[in-house]
Design an enzyme around this catalytic site. Structure first.
Site, PDB file in Angstrom:
ATOM      1  N   LYS A  28      16.756   5.687  -0.098  1.00 13.54           N
ATOM      2  CA  LYS A  28      17.672   5.852   1.039  1.00 13.54           C
ATOM      3  C   LYS A  28      19.108   5.784   0.552  1.00 13.54           C
ATOM      4  O   LYS A  28      19.475   4.876  -0.203  1.00 13.54           O
ATOM      5  CB  LYS A  28      17.426   4.776   2.090  1.00 13.54           C
ATOM      6  CG  LYS A  28      16.146   5.011   2.872  1.00 13.54           C
ATOM      7  CD  LYS A  28      16.027   4.090   4.076  1.00 13.54           C
ATOM      8  CE  LYS A  28      14.650   4.254   4.698  1.00 13.54           C
ATOM      9  NZ  LYS A  28      14.378   3.296   5.774  1.00 13.54           N
TER      10      LYS A  28
ATOM     11  N   ASP B 119       4.167   3.731   6.053  1.00 19.09           N
ATOM     12  CA  ASP B 119       3.574   3.361   7.337  1.00 19.09           C
ATOM     13  C   ASP B 119       4.572   2.856   8.360  1.00 19.09           C
ATOM     14  O   ASP B 119       5.690   2.459   8.026  1.00 19.09           O
ATOM     15  CB  ASP B 119       2.560   2.237   7.108  1.00 19.09           C
ATOM     16  CG  ASP B 119       3.248   0.905   6.787  1.00 19.09           C
ATOM     17  OD1 ASP B 119       4.086   0.870   5.863  1.00 19.09           O
ATOM     18  OD2 ASP B 119       2.970  -0.092   7.479  1.00 19.09           O
TER      19      ASP B 119
ATOM     20  N   ASP C 229       6.926   3.618  -2.917  1.00 17.42           N
ATOM     21  CA  ASP C 229       7.144   4.758  -2.025  1.00 17.42           C
ATOM     22  C   ASP C 229       8.627   4.992  -1.783  1.00 17.42           C
ATOM     23  O   ASP C 229       9.104   6.111  -1.852  1.00 17.42           O
ATOM     24  CB  ASP C 229       6.380   4.566  -0.703  1.00 17.42           C
ATOM     25  CG  ASP C 229       6.619   3.204  -0.041  1.00 17.42           C
ATOM     26  OD1 ASP C 229       7.357   2.360  -0.590  1.00 17.42           O
ATOM     27  OD2 ASP C 229       6.053   2.971   1.042  1.00 17.42           O
TER      28      ASP C 229
ATOM     29  N   ASP D 180      14.769   0.945  -0.340  1.00 15.53           N
ATOM     30  CA  ASP D 180      15.596   0.778   0.861  1.00 15.53           C
ATOM     31  C   ASP D 180      16.666  -0.278   0.586  1.00 15.53           C
ATOM     32  O   ASP D 180      17.726   0.047   0.053  1.00 15.53           O
ATOM     33  CB  ASP D 180      14.683   0.431   2.042  1.00 15.53           C
ATOM     34  CG  ASP D 180      15.464   0.241   3.329  1.00 15.53           C
ATOM     35  OD1 ASP D 180      16.588   0.756   3.418  1.00 15.53           O
ATOM     36  OD2 ASP D 180      14.961  -0.428   4.250  1.00 15.53           O
TER      37      ASP D 180
ATOM     38  N   LYS E 140       0.801  -1.199   0.000  1.00 17.72           N
ATOM     39  CA  LYS E 140       0.000   0.000   0.000  1.00 17.72           C
ATOM     40  C   LYS E 140       0.841   1.258   0.000  1.00 17.72           C
ATOM     41  O   LYS E 140       0.333   2.371  -0.087  1.00 17.72           O
ATOM     42  CB  LYS E 140      -0.899   0.025   1.243  1.00 17.72           C
ATOM     43  CG  LYS E 140      -1.711  -1.248   1.416  1.00 17.72           C
ATOM     44  CD  LYS E 140      -2.514  -1.178   2.750  1.00 17.72           C
ATOM     45  CE  LYS E 140      -3.183  -2.500   3.006  1.00 17.72           C
ATOM     46  NZ  LYS E 140      -2.682  -3.151   4.226  1.00 17.72           N
ATOM     47  N   GLY E 141       2.153   1.107   0.118  1.00 17.55           N
ATOM     48  CA  GLY E 141       3.027   2.267   0.296  1.00 17.55           C
ATOM     49  C   GLY E 141       2.929   3.330  -0.785  1.00 17.55           C
ATOM     50  O   GLY E 141       3.047   4.518  -0.517  1.00 17.55           O
TER      51      GLY E 141
ATOM     52  N   PHE F 222      14.097   5.911   9.501  1.00 15.03           N
ATOM     53  CA  PHE F 222      12.750   5.401   9.240  1.00 15.03           C
ATOM     54  C   PHE F 222      11.760   6.548   9.155  1.00 15.03           C
ATOM     55  O   PHE F 222      11.636   7.346  10.069  1.00 15.03           O
ATOM     56  CB  PHE F 222      12.334   4.396  10.321  1.00 15.03           C
ATOM     57  CG  PHE F 222      11.159   3.573   9.888  1.00 15.03           C
ATOM     58  CD1 PHE F 222      11.311   2.498   9.018  1.00 15.03           C
ATOM     59  CD2 PHE F 222       9.879   3.902  10.318  1.00 15.03           C
ATOM     60  CE1 PHE F 222      10.220   1.761   8.585  1.00 15.03           C
ATOM     61  CE2 PHE F 222       8.769   3.166   9.893  1.00 15.03           C
ATOM     62  CZ  PHE F 222       8.945   2.094   9.030  1.00 15.03           C
ATOM     63  N   VAL F 223      11.078   6.630   8.023  1.00 18.09           N
ATOM     64  CA  VAL F 223      10.149   7.740   7.792  1.00 18.09           C
ATOM     65  C   VAL F 223       8.727   7.212   7.574  1.00 18.09           C
ATOM     66  O   VAL F 223       8.531   6.076   7.158  1.00 18.09           O
ATOM     67  CB  VAL F 223      10.585   8.594   6.569  1.00 18.09           C
ATOM     68  CG1 VAL F 223      11.883   9.321   6.850  1.00 18.09           C
ATOM     69  CG2 VAL F 223      10.721   7.740   5.303  1.00 18.09           C
TER      70      VAL F 223
ATOM     71  N   ARG G 191       0.027   6.445   7.374  1.00 20.06           N
ATOM     72  CA  ARG G 191       0.032   6.651   5.925  1.00 20.06           C
ATOM     73  C   ARG G 191      -0.679   7.936   5.528  1.00 20.06           C
ATOM     74  O   ARG G 191      -0.426   8.506   4.484  1.00 20.06           O
ATOM     75  CB  ARG G 191      -0.689   5.492   5.211  1.00 20.06           C
ATOM     76  CG  ARG G 191      -0.014   4.141   5.378  1.00 20.06           C
ATOM     77  CD  ARG G 191      -0.639   3.139   4.406  1.00 20.06           C
ATOM     78  NE  ARG G 191      -0.366   1.760   4.745  1.00 20.06           N
ATOM     79  CZ  ARG G 191       0.729   1.100   4.397  1.00 20.06           C
ATOM     80  NH1 ARG G 191       1.673   1.698   3.703  1.00 20.06           N
ATOM     81  NH2 ARG G 191       0.903  -0.163   4.751  1.00 20.06           N
TER      82      ARG G 191
HETATM   83  P1  IMP Z   1      13.166  -2.619   0.215  1.00 17.81           P
HETATM   84  O1  IMP Z   1      12.537  -3.868  -0.325  1.00 17.81           O
HETATM   85  O2  IMP Z   1      14.039  -2.920   1.390  1.00 17.81           O
HETATM   86  O3  IMP Z   1      13.824  -1.754  -0.820  1.00 17.81           O
HETATM   87  O4  IMP Z   1      12.054  -1.784   0.895  1.00 17.81           O
HETATM   88  C1  IMP Z   1      10.994  -1.303   0.227  1.00 17.81           C
HETATM   89  C2  IMP Z   1       9.757  -1.349   1.097  1.00 17.81           C
HETATM   90  O5  IMP Z   1      10.049  -1.287   2.495  1.00 17.81           O
HETATM   91  C3  IMP Z   1       8.979  -0.112   0.809  1.00 17.81           C
HETATM   92  O6  IMP Z   1       8.010  -0.414  -0.169  1.00 17.81           O
HETATM   93  C4  IMP Z   1       8.356   0.237   2.127  1.00 17.81           C
HETATM   94  O7  IMP Z   1       7.104  -0.379   2.240  1.00 17.81           O
HETATM   95  C5  IMP Z   1       9.240  -0.358   3.177  1.00 17.81           C
HETATM   96  N1  IMP Z   1      10.108   0.666   3.809  1.00 17.81           N
HETATM   97  C6  IMP Z   1      11.443   0.791   3.664  1.00 17.81           C
HETATM   98  N2  IMP Z   1      11.926   1.827   4.380  1.00 17.81           N
HETATM   99  C7  IMP Z   1      10.850   2.390   4.970  1.00 17.81           C
HETATM  100  C8  IMP Z   1      10.687   3.537   5.832  1.00 17.81           C
HETATM  101  O8  IMP Z   1      11.622   4.279   6.193  1.00 17.81           O
HETATM  102  N3  IMP Z   1       9.427   3.798   6.223  1.00 17.81           N
HETATM  103  C9  IMP Z   1       8.351   3.042   5.860  1.00 17.81           C
HETATM  104  N4  IMP Z   1       8.451   1.975   5.059  1.00 17.81           N
HETATM  105  C10 IMP Z   1       9.696   1.646   4.626  1.00 17.81           C
HETATM  106 MG    MG Z   2       5.924  -0.773   0.567  1.00 13.33          MG
END
Ligand code: IMP
Ligand code: MG
Length: 175
Positions: free
Chosen positions: A130, A158, A99, A102, A43-44, A151-152, A164
């Protein structure tokens, strides 16, 4: 109150809005009249998608994809596809919207899946990225803002399903 766990506003509404205008223009320029399909990661990317795609006055389709990698404020290192049916993207130009980038796990796995499903091309756009070393998925094709490794929440992002609906991006201080 929702705001009591926000230590500071990182990006306010007006700044987000202006940056989204720029991203929309870059995306339209990239596709140069070719049709594309947005695949928005839920849902991000909900709020980001709604704002971004209304600024792109071209023919496009939109699909939603529910995935999960985070539990609370940490990545599990594993991506789950939560839908019983995946979008039909065969021979389509796919633009993934998320969104935040990371660890890169989400975009890496979802891009792989889009290729498996026969997408003609796969591009990605994230509101936030990030600043950190990533082994997989070093960079999205379109990025709104590069932020520090904190963390945001807000504007779709969320913490345990909440926050959200904050209209800006804020640094989460913990509950
Ligand atoms: P990744 O798979 O580690 O790149 O992370 C991507 C997903 O992790 C994003 O779609 C977010 O849902 C969640 N996420 C990563 N960092 C944050 C944060 O700082 N705040 C909230 N959600 C995060
Ligand atoms: Mg997400």
């Amino acid at each position: 109150m929702l705001e009591k766990n926000i230590s500071r506003v990182l990006i306010d509404e007006e700044v987000i809005k202006n940056r989204i205008d720029v991203l929309a223009d870059k995306i339209i320029e990239h596709y140069n009249g070719e049709e594309f399909t947005i695949v928005a990661l839920m849902k991000g990317a909900l709020v980001f998608t709604a704002d971004l795609f209304r600024r792109m006055p071209v023919e496009l389709e939109i699909e939603l994809l529910n995935v999960r990698s985070y539990q609370g404020a940490v990545s599990t290192g594993n991506l789950e596809f939560l839908d019983s049916q995946l979008p039909q993207v065969k021979n389509k130009n796919v633009l993934l919207l998320d969104d935040i980038l990371d660890t890169g796990l989400t975009l890496h796995k979802v891009s792989e899946k889009m290729h498996e499903l026969g997408a003609k091309s796969v591009q990605s756009c994230v509101l936030l990225s990030k600043a950190k070393q990533r082994e997989q998925y070093k960079k999205a094709d379109f990025e709104g803002f590069v932020i520090g490794d904190e963390f945001v929440v807000g504007y779709g992002l969320d913490y345990q399903g909440k926050y959200r609906n904050l209209p800006y991006i804020g640094v989460f201080s913990g509950e």
